[in-house]
Scaffold this active site. Structure first.
Site, PDB file in Angstrom:
ATOM      1  N   MET A  48       0.868  -1.162  -0.015  1.00  0.00           N
ATOM      2  CA  MET A  48       0.056  -0.182   0.062  1.00  0.00           C
ATOM      3  C   MET A  48       0.663   1.373   0.085  1.00  0.00           C
ATOM      4  SD  MET A  48      -3.430  -0.926   2.014  1.00  0.00           S
ATOM      5  CE  MET A  48      -2.888  -0.535   3.734  1.00  0.00           C
ATOM      6  N   HIS A  55       9.274  -3.508   3.493  1.00  0.00           N
ATOM      7  CA  HIS A  55       9.114  -3.544   2.222  1.00  0.00           C
ATOM      8  C   HIS A  55      10.207  -3.906   1.441  1.00  0.00           C
ATOM      9  CE1 HIS A  55       5.584  -0.744   3.633  1.00  0.00           C
ATOM     10  NE2 HIS A  55       4.910  -1.640   3.285  1.00  0.00           N
TER      11      HIS A  55
HETATM   12  P1  AMP Z   1       1.320  -2.900   3.528  1.00  0.00           P
HETATM   13  O1  AMP Z   1       1.919  -1.983   2.535  1.00  0.00           O
HETATM   14  O2  AMP Z   1       1.532  -2.595   4.835  1.00  0.00           O
HETATM   15  O3  AMP Z   1       0.132  -3.829   3.047  1.00  0.00           O
HETATM   16  O4  AMP Z   1       2.416  -4.379   3.473  1.00  0.00           O
HETATM   17  C1  AMP Z   1       2.904  -4.712   2.254  1.00  0.00           C
HETATM   18  C2  AMP Z   1       3.692  -6.102   2.679  1.00  0.00           C
HETATM   19  O5  AMP Z   1       4.736  -5.693   3.135  1.00  0.00           O
HETATM   20  C3  AMP Z   1       2.934  -6.935   3.200  1.00  0.00           C
HETATM   21  O6  AMP Z   1       3.463  -8.479   2.942  1.00  0.00           O
HETATM   22  C4  AMP Z   1       3.616  -6.988   4.609  1.00  0.00           C
HETATM   23  O7  AMP Z   1       3.325  -7.963   5.568  1.00  0.00           O
HETATM   24  C5  AMP Z   1       4.908  -6.342   4.362  1.00  0.00           C
HETATM   25  N1  AMP Z   1       5.591  -5.821   5.524  1.00  0.00           N
HETATM   26  C6  AMP Z   1       5.056  -4.750   6.168  1.00  0.00           C
HETATM   27  N2  AMP Z   1       5.954  -4.189   7.025  1.00  0.00           N
HETATM   28  C7  AMP Z   1       6.891  -5.327   7.065  1.00  0.00           C
HETATM   29  C8  AMP Z   1       8.218  -5.727   8.028  1.00  0.00           C
HETATM   30  N3  AMP Z   1       8.342  -4.663   9.098  1.00  0.00           N
HETATM   31  N4  AMP Z   1       8.787  -6.419   7.728  1.00  0.00           N
HETATM   32  C9  AMP Z   1       8.561  -7.484   6.825  1.00  0.00           C
HETATM   33  N5  AMP Z   1       7.551  -7.410   6.065  1.00  0.00           N
HETATM   34  C10 AMP Z   1       6.569  -6.045   5.939  1.00  0.00           C
END
Ligand code: AMP
Length: 296
Positions: A48, A55
């Site tokens: 997102m 990420h």
């Molecule tokens: P989001 O943009 O928050 O929807 O996350 C996109 C992807 O990044 C998802 O697969 C999340 O689980 C992963 N993600 C977010 N924060 C972390 C983190 N600190 N460590 C590893 N993966 C992450």
């Protein structure tokens, strides 16, 4: 006599190729088709935006496994309830694309909401099993929103593999279940959580924390680590969880939505068939809801 000085310039370190920014389905499918014609393996990381090192580590991992890496940036309205932070969710496209350029991302897919949910869109993907309870108790619309958009993005990008973070462990297990149940032709890879030096899991929502809250936030991971170490010392897990909850509240957390030990596979109760266990927590710090988890 003129002395010749030659400087050893590392050209590869200077050349940064901007990833393609693609906003339409036609352009996306043409580019994906060209990758496929060249026999290239395609990795995908849906996000997102408001990208941080967590990420970027997923993208690097996808890059290490594939020839081309696609990252989508789409703040998915379907997974937000009306009272949640859709409107104020951080958006920073140019900064995100610059960070992705640094690590060799090939294509950034930036669909507008009407590309994902055109007029007349009436479908919903619902996955049972690991999506039940925990996050769903607090956010009943959340996983249907996630699985619907992820199914749609998978069909649009048609990757060979997709990397998700363990940070959102229930989401990872729900998507693995969807891919298994619908025989979807791609692999789902989970990647460990990236943390700040003090242990706080990186999250786009950490930006909402005040300075005081940010100092309290690492307690979430600290109590998970404490509990994870205890069973080997013979202390009952339920007792340890109750103590940890009291510690969190005493440290400044406002309320705890859940702090539980579950079967790491189906996220139901631990039983005699459980091979691996997972501690999962969601708690409020001021107006910010933080989640974390740890295997044990
Ligand atoms: P989001 O943009 O928050 O929807 O996350 C996109 C992807 O990044 C998802 O697969 C999340 O689980 C992963 N993600 C977010 N924060 C972390 C983190 N600190 N460590 C590893 N993966 C992450």
């Amino acid at each position: 006599m003129v002395k010749m000085i030659t400087k050893n310039i590392n050209l590869t370190a200077c050349v940064r190729t901007e990833p393609l920014r693609i906003r339409t389905l036609d352009a996306l499918s043409q580019t994906i088709k060209s990758y496929r014609c060249d026999g290239q393996k395609i990795g995908f990381v849906p996000t997102m935006g408001a990208l941080h090192q967590g990420h970027l580590n997923l993208v690097k991992h996808a890059k290490s496994l594939c020839d081309k890496v696609v990252v989508s940036i789409f703040v998915n309205p379907m997974q937000f309830a009306p009272h949640e932070d859709l409107g104020r969710y951080p958006r920073q496209e140019d900064k995100d694309v610059a960070a992705l350029a640094e690590i060799g991302c090939d294509l950034v897919y930036l669909p507008s909401p009407d590309i994902i949910y055109p007029q007349g869109f009436v479908s919903l993907v619902h996955v049972g099993g690991p999506s039940q309870g925990l996050e769903s108790d607090a956010r009943p619309q959340f996983f249907d929103g996630v699985t619907t958009v992820v199914m749609k993005l998978f069909n649009q990008v048609s990757p060979d593999l997709c990397v998700f973070g363990e940070k959102d462990y229930q989401q990872l297990m729900t998507i693995k279940t969807m891919v298994r149940d619908f025989n979807m032709a791609l692999s789902i890879i989970g990647h460990p959580t990236t943390r700040a030096d003090d242990g706080l899991a990186l999250s786009s929502r950490n930006a909402y924390l005040s300075q005081v809250e940010r100092a309290i936030a690492p307690n979430l991971y600290r109590v998970l680590q404490q509990i994870a170490e205890l069973p080997s010392k013979g202390i009952e897990i339920d007792e340890a969880i109750e103590t940890a909850k009291a510690q969190l509240l005493a440290s400044g957390f406002g309320s705890i939505d859940y702090l539980v030990a579950r079967d790491a596979e189906h996220l139901g109760e631990i039983d005699a068939n459980t091979k691996e266990r997972r501690l999962l927590v969601a708690a409020w710090l001021g107006k910010t809801r933080l989640i974390d988890n740890i295997g044990f």
